[in-house]
Design a protein around this motif. Structure first.
Motif, PDB file in Angstrom:
ATOM      1  N   ILE A  68       0.844  -1.200   0.000  1.00 42.29           N
ATOM      2  CA  ILE A  68       0.000   0.000   0.000  1.00 42.29           C
ATOM      3  C   ILE A  68       0.877   1.246   0.000  1.00 42.29           C
ATOM      4  O   ILE A  68       0.643   2.191  -0.760  1.00 42.29           O
ATOM      5  CB  ILE A  68      -0.960   0.002   1.208  1.00 42.29           C
ATOM      6  CG1 ILE A  68      -2.011  -1.101   1.037  1.00 42.29           C
ATOM      7  CG2 ILE A  68      -1.619   1.368   1.377  1.00 42.29           C
ATOM      8  CD1 ILE A  68      -2.881  -1.315   2.255  1.00 42.29           C
ATOM      9  N   LYS A  69       1.908   1.235   0.840  1.00 44.21           N
ATOM     10  CA  LYS A  69       2.816   2.381   0.923  1.00 44.21           C
ATOM     11  C   LYS A  69       3.479   2.642  -0.425  1.00 44.21           C
ATOM     12  O   LYS A  69       3.574   3.788  -0.872  1.00 44.21           O
ATOM     13  CB  LYS A  69       3.863   2.119   2.005  1.00 44.21           C
ATOM     14  CG  LYS A  69       4.712   3.311   2.352  1.00 44.21           C
ATOM     15  CD  LYS A  69       5.606   2.966   3.537  1.00 44.21           C
ATOM     16  CE  LYS A  69       6.432   4.124   3.983  1.00 44.21           C
ATOM     17  NZ  LYS A  69       7.273   3.785   5.143  1.00 44.21           N
ATOM     18  N   GLN A 111       1.005   4.155  -2.810  1.00 42.88           N
ATOM     19  CA  GLN A 111       0.772   5.565  -2.512  1.00 42.88           C
ATOM     20  C   GLN A 111       1.877   6.439  -3.103  1.00 42.88           C
ATOM     21  O   GLN A 111       1.619   7.549  -3.551  1.00 42.88           O
ATOM     22  CB  GLN A 111       0.677   5.785  -1.002  1.00 42.88           C
ATOM     23  CG  GLN A 111      -0.588   5.223  -0.396  1.00 42.88           C
ATOM     24  CD  GLN A 111      -0.670   5.458   1.097  1.00 42.88           C
ATOM     25  OE1 GLN A 111       0.305   5.828   1.753  1.00 42.88           O
ATOM     26  NE2 GLN A 111      -1.850   5.239   1.659  1.00 42.88           N
ATOM     27  N   LEU A 165      -6.892   4.111   5.539  1.00 38.83           N
ATOM     28  CA  LEU A 165      -5.848   4.009   4.516  1.00 38.83           C
ATOM     29  C   LEU A 165      -6.392   4.361   3.144  1.00 38.83           C
ATOM     30  O   LEU A 165      -7.524   4.025   2.811  1.00 38.83           O
ATOM     31  CB  LEU A 165      -5.285   2.587   4.461  1.00 38.83           C
ATOM     32  CG  LEU A 165      -4.321   2.205   5.566  1.00 38.83           C
ATOM     33  CD1 LEU A 165      -3.996   0.730   5.482  1.00 38.83           C
ATOM     34  CD2 LEU A 165      -3.061   3.031   5.494  1.00 38.83           C
TER      35      LEU A 165
END
Length: 93
Positions: free
Chosen positions: A53-54, A57, A92
């Protein structure tokens, strides 16, 4: 989801994994389980979901813009967690 299993050969708790037959090792790899061998004092299971996810992003130009707003101190519904993850109203992105 990928899970890493670290071998604690000093305690022998995962020593049997070294003896796995090749087909079983291949099945584990296809399932996203990575075997890491060596001498460690602890065994950890770690999901790579938050890491993915990071990374996603970092590749999202719209989220990069929101992150810059937060970092510049402008009031926003977006926040950046201690782990560096961008959140909108606590969720998130």
């Amino acid at each position: 989801m990928h899970v890493r299993i670290s071998d604690t050969t000093s305690s022998g708790s995962l020593a049997a994994l070294h003896e796995l037959e090749k087909p079983l090792r291949e099945d584990l790899c296809r399932s996203g389980i990575e075997l890491i061998t060596g001498k460690l004092s602890v065994m950890t299971l770690q999901s790579t979901l938050l890491d993915r996810i990071k990374q996603g992003q970092k590749d999202d130009t719209e989220l990069i813009g929101y992150k810059e707003l937060v970092e510049s101190g402008k009031k926003s519904n977006f926040t950046i967690s201690a782990e560096g993850l961008i959140r909108f109203q606590g969720r998130l992105c």
